[in-house]
Design an enzyme around this catalytic site. Structure first.
Site, PDB file in Angstrom:
ATOM      1  N   THR A   1       5.064   4.308   2.538  1.00  0.00           N
ATOM      2  CA  THR A   1       4.726   3.201   1.654  1.00  0.00           C
ATOM      3  C   THR A   1       4.986   1.907   2.406  1.00  0.00           C
ATOM      4  O   THR A   1       5.978   1.794   3.120  1.00  0.00           O
ATOM      5  CB  THR A   1       5.573   3.234   0.366  1.00  0.00           C
TER       6      THR A   1
ATOM      7  N   ALA B   1       0.856  -1.200   0.000  1.00  0.00           N
ATOM      8  CA  ALA B   1       0.000   0.000   0.000  1.00  0.00           C
ATOM      9  C   ALA B   1       0.881   1.236   0.000  1.00  0.00           C
ATOM     10  O   ALA B   1       2.049   1.195   0.385  1.00  0.00           O
ATOM     11  CB  ALA B   1      -0.919   0.003   1.218  1.00  0.00           C
TER      12      ALA B   1
ATOM     13  N   ASP C   1      -6.223   8.607  14.259  1.00  0.00           N
ATOM     14  CA  ASP C   1      -6.706   8.291  12.908  1.00  0.00           C
ATOM     15  C   ASP C   1      -7.459   6.961  12.915  1.00  0.00           C
ATOM     16  O   ASP C   1      -7.148   6.051  12.151  1.00  0.00           O
ATOM     17  CB  ASP C   1      -5.527   8.238  11.933  1.00  0.00           C
TER      18      ASP C   1
ATOM     19  N   GLY D   1       0.608   5.413   1.115  1.00  0.00           N
ATOM     20  CA  GLY D   1      -0.183   6.442   1.771  1.00  0.00           C
ATOM     21  C   GLY D   1       0.447   7.809   1.619  1.00  0.00           C
ATOM     22  O   GLY D   1       1.435   7.989   0.902  1.00  0.00           O
ATOM     23  N   GLY D   2      -0.131   8.779   2.345  1.00  0.00           N
ATOM     24  CA  GLY D   2       0.361  10.140   2.236  1.00  0.00           C
ATOM     25  C   GLY D   2       1.717  10.357   2.859  1.00  0.00           C
ATOM     26  O   GLY D   2       2.431  11.275   2.473  1.00  0.00           O
TER      27      GLY D   2
END
Length: 696
Positions: free
Chosen positions: A31, A25, A141, A27-28
C-alpha cells in the site's frame, strides 16, 4: 496494526521520521501513502509491504536487496528510492513523490498518442529500463500503471524489480493476472524474466500508446496469456496510419522468440532514437478511403504538434479521442448512378468532387413534315442555331476562365494573408522542450535539437534535484517562444548544507559570529551551573560538530552559569564530626584545627571560618575543635614543708587542700613536711584542680 491494509493510519509517525498523510494506492503486495519526511521536510511516497509478505524473511531480504540496488540507479527517468526500514513489523520504502499522474490516466483521458509523442514517452521509459539493465535489474512489470507523468512533463518509471514474490505467495498469482496484457511469452510459460522480457512489455506498451488498445485481448486472462504465447503482435499500422519504421520497432520488440527481440532496453532505446530521427519531418501515410476506419482511428485533435510536456502534463486541452463521423451530403441523391469519366462524374455521398458533365442541346421538331419550312430555310436556321451555340459556349468559357483566375487570385491572396498572419501570430512561436533533470551539456543539446539556444543562468540549491542537473528554466517547459529564442536554465547545487562548527567552550556571541555566515541560528536552550566551566561559556550543542545541516537550521545550546553557590551553615558549638560530614556533603573542603578550651568541651566546634553567607563547591572552610582544658602535670611536693608545697602547687595553677593527720600533736603544722599528695605527682590535670597535701 497492519498499516498496509488500513485506511486510517493518517498522522502516525513511522519509524520516528515519516508522518503519514494520505492513502495514494493499494496493490497486491503493498500500500502506498503520501507522507512527509520530518527530518528533511520533504514529501515522499511511502510504500508499505503487506503484513503476510513482511512475515516472509526471504521475501523481505530480497525486497531490501533490490531496493538498495534500485537506489543506486542514476537516471532522471527512474523514481528515486530514498530510504528503507522497518517499524513494528511494517517493512517500508521511502520513495520520490511525483506530483502528477500515471501514464494509464493519460491514456484514459486521451485514448491514444500521436506517433512522435508515443515514441518520446517510450524513449524516457527505455532510458530508465536501460539504467536498470546495466545494473543487472529486471523490472518484470512494465505497464502504463508503473509509468508516472509529472506535472512538469517528466516521465519516470517506478517499481523496479520489486514486483517479484515467492512462488508460495498467493499474491504472485494475483500480480500476474493483473498484468497479463504486458507479460512476455517466456514469463507466461513460467521461465525466468530477462531484459528481453522488459523489452517485450515495453513494446506492448508502445503498441497501446500508438493505437489506444493492447494487441492481445480476450474474454479471460487465460485467453490473453495464450495469445502472447501463440500469436504474433500485428503491425500497429493495421489500426492507425504509421510509417513502416514504427511497425518495425514494435514487431521487433514484441517478437515471441526472445532471441529475435532487442537484446535489452539500451538496444531498443537506440532503435527508437534512430526511428525518430528517420521519420522526423515526414508526413504520415494517407489513411484508407474507408470512412469508418478513418473515423475510428482519427488522430486526437490535441496529440499532434505538441511536446510531451504539453501533451502529458496538461498544458494543452486534454480530451477523449474524437470520433470523426463521415460527412453526409443531404443534397445528394442516392439514386443517381455514377457517370462515365468521359462524360463527367458524380461523387459519392459526402464527396466534394464536382459534377461536370458536358452540356448537350437537342433540337425538337414540333412541325409536321407537311408544315416543315423549305430545306434552305431549315439550313439557315440550323446554321444560326449553331452560331448562337458556339457564341454562348465562347462566352461561358470566357466567364469560366475569368472566374477561375479570380478564384485562384483570391485563393492565393487568402493563403498569403493566412500564412503571414500565422507567421507573425503563432507560426514563429514554438513550444519549449523540457530541460529539467538534464546536465548542462544535455540541456544545451536538446534545446539545439528543438531550434532554441540554452544559456546558463546560474546555480541554486535544491532539496530534490541532484547537483549538476537542470533545476528550472525560463521560460518553463511547454511555454511558447519564438523559434531560435533563448532558454535560460538554472543548475542545481544539490541540497544546501553547511557544516556545524564546534561551539562548546565559546561564548554565545562568539557562536553567533561563527553561525551567521553559515546561515544557522543559535538559541540558548538552558543555563545550568557547572563547577568546571566558567560562567557564560557553552556547555553543549544540539547538533554535533561536523554534521551537515540545511539553511536556517537552529542549534540549541546550553550555557554554563559557573559554579553553583552553596549556603554556608554555622556549626559552632556543635560536634566536630557532625560539622565535618555536613560541610563535606555540601561540597566544601573542611580544614580542622584543634585547640584547648577551658569553656568548650572536647570534640565540640569552638569556631568556624567562614561561619555564614554563601560559597562554592571546593571552597575551604576551617573549623576549630576543642580539645577541652589544657592539662598540667602535678608537681611532686612530698617532703616539702607545708608552706612551700602550697606555694609550688598554686604557682602551677592548682588549688591546694592541706590535710593534718594529727592536729592534736603538733603546732599549727606549718613546719611539718608533706608526707603524701593526691593526685599523685606526675599526673595530668586541668588547671584549678584541687591537690590534697597530707602532713602530720
Amino acid at each position: 496494526m497492519d498499516l498496509s491494509v488500513s485506511d486510517a493510519p493518517v498522522g502516525r509517525l513511522l519509524d520516528g521520521r515519516y508522518r503519514i498523510e494520505a492513502l495514494l494506492a493499494r496493490g497486491g503486495m503493498a500500500t502506498v501513502y503520501k507522507a512527509t519526511d520530518t527530518r528533511l521536510d520533504r514529501p515522499v511516497a511511502l510504500k508499505i509491504m503487506h503484513a503476510e509478505l513482511a512475515a516472509d524473511d526471504d521475501f523481505v531480504a530480497r525486497f531490501i536487496n533490490e531496493a538498495r540496488a534500485v537506489a543506486q540507479l542514476s537516471d532522471p527517468n527512474v523514481v528515486n528510492v530514498f530510504d528503507q526500514g522497518e517499524d513494528d513489523g511494517a517493512v517500508y520504502l521511502a520513495m520520490e513523490y511525483i506530483h502528477g499522474r500515471t501514464l494509464r490516466d493519460v491514456l484514459h483521458e486521451r485514448g491514444r498518442l500521436g506517433a512522435d509523442l508515443a515514441l518520446e514517452v517510450t524513449e524516457s521509459v527505455l532510458s530508465a529500463l536501460a539504467a536498470a539493465h546495466r545494473a543487472g535489474i529486471v523490472h518484470r512489470d512494465v505497464k502504463p500503471e508503473n509509468v508516472l507523468v509529472g506535472n512538469d512533463g517528466r516521465v519516470k518509471v517506478a517499481d523496479f524489480g520489486l514486483a517479484r514474490a515467492n512462488s508460495t505467495s498467493s499474491k504472485t498469482t494475483r500480480g500476474l493476472l493483473g498484468t497479463v496484457s504486458y507479460i512476455s511469452p517466456e514469463q507466461a510459460l513460467g521461465e525466468r524474466a530477462t531484459p528481453r522480457s522488459d523489452v517485450y512489455s515495453a513494446g506492448i506498451m508502445l503498441y497501446e500508446l500508438l493505437t489506444g488498445k493492447t494487441p492481445h485481448e480476450g474474454p479471460t486472462d487465460f485467453v490473453i496469456v495464450r495469445s502472447h504465447i501463440d500469436d504474433d503482435v500485428p503491425p500497429p499500422s493495421e489500426a492507425v496510419p504509421l510509417p513502416p519504421a514504427v511497425d518495425e520497432l514494435v514487431l521487433t520488440a514484441t517478437a515471441r522468440e526472445a532471441l529475435q527481440r532487442y537484446a535489452d532496453a539500451a538496444a531498443f532505446l537506440a532503435a527508437v532514437r534512430s526511428t525518430r530521427a528517420t521519420i522526423a519531418g515526414l508526413p504520415l501515410p494517407e489513411p484508407d478511403d474507408d470512412p469508418e476506419l478513418t473515423a475510428v482511428h482519427a488522430e486526437p485533435r490535441d496529440s499532434a504538434g505538441v511536446t510531451v510536456d504539453e501533451a502529458l502534463a496538461g498544458t494543452v486541452l486534454a480530451g477523449q479521442v474524437d470520433r470523426v463521423e463521415p460527412v453526409e451530403d443531404e443534397t445528394a441523391d442516392d439514386d443517381i448512378p455514377p457517370v462515365d469519366d468521359r462524360a463527367g462524374e458524380v461523387s459519392r455521398p459526402g464527396s466534394t468532387r464536382r459534377i461536370d458533365a458536358p452540356l448537350s442541346i437537342r433540337f425538337t421538331e414540333d412541325e409536321t413534315a407537311d408544315d416543315a419550312p423549305p430545306a434552305g430555310v431549315r439550313a439557315d436556321r440550323q446554321a444560326d442555331a449553331r452560331a448562337r451555340t458556339a457564341g454562348h459556349r465562347r462566352t461561358e468559357q470566357a466567364r469560366s476562365r475569368r472566374g477561375l483566375y479570380l478564384f485562384l487570385f483570391v485563393l492565393l491572396l487568402a493563403i498569403g494573408v493566412a500564412t503571414a498572419a500565422w507567421w507573425y501570430g503563432s507560426g514563429r512561436w514554438e513550444s519549449t522542450p523540457s530541460l529539467l533533470d538534464l546536465t548542462a551539456e544535455q540541456a544545451e543539446a536538446r534545446a539545439e535539437e528543438n531550434g532554441f539556444t540554452a544559456v546558463n543562468g546560474g546555480e541554486e540549491f535544491s532539496e530534490t534535484v541532484e547537483a549538476g542537473l537542470v533545476l528550472s528554466t525560463e521560460p518553463e517547459p511547454g511555454e511558447r517562444l519564438l523559434g531560435g529564442g533563448e532558454i535560460t536554465y538554472v543548475l542545481s547545487l544539490g541540497p544546501e548544507r553547511y557544516e556545524v562548527p564546534e561551539l562548546v567552550g565559546r561564548t554565545v556571541d562568539e557562536a553567533n559570529q561563527l553561525a551567521e555566515p553559515l546561515s544557522m541560528t543559535i538559541r540558548v536552550d538552558d543555563e545550568v551551573y557547572d563547577d568546571e566551566v566558567e560562567a557564560g561559556l557553552i556547555l553543549t550543542q544540539s547538533v554535533a560538530p561536523g554534521e551537515e545541516v540545511r539553511r536556517d537550521t537552529e542549534i540549541a545550546v546550553t550555557v554554563s552559569r559557573g559554579p553553583e553557590p552553596v549556603e554556608i551553615e554555622d556549626f559552632t558549638g556543635r560536634p566536630a564530626e557532625e560539622a565535618q560530614a555536613a560541610l563535606a556533603e555540601a561540597g566544601f573542603q573542611v580544614n580542622t584545627v584543634e585547640q584547648n578550651s577551658n569553656d568548650v568541651p572536647a570534640g565540640v566546634v569552638i569556631s568556624q571560618d567562614p561561619a555564614e553567607g554563601t560559597g562554592f563547591r571546593q571552597d575551604e572552610i576551617t573549623i576549630v575543635v576543642s580539645l577541652g582544658p589544657e592539662l598540667i602535670e602535678v608537681p611532686n611536693v612530698r617532703g616539702e614543708r607545708v608552706e612551700r608545697a602550697e606555694e609550688i602547687l598554686r604557682e602551677a595553677g592548682f588549688e591546694v587542700e592541706v590535710v593534718n593527720l594529727f592536729p592534736d600533736f603538733s603546732d599549727n603544722g606549718r613546719g611539718d613536711r608533706i608526707q603524701n599528695q593526691e593526685p599523685a605527682a606526675g599526673e595530668q590535670h586541668p588547671p584549678g584542680t584541687t591537690i590534697r597535701i597530707i602532713h602530720f
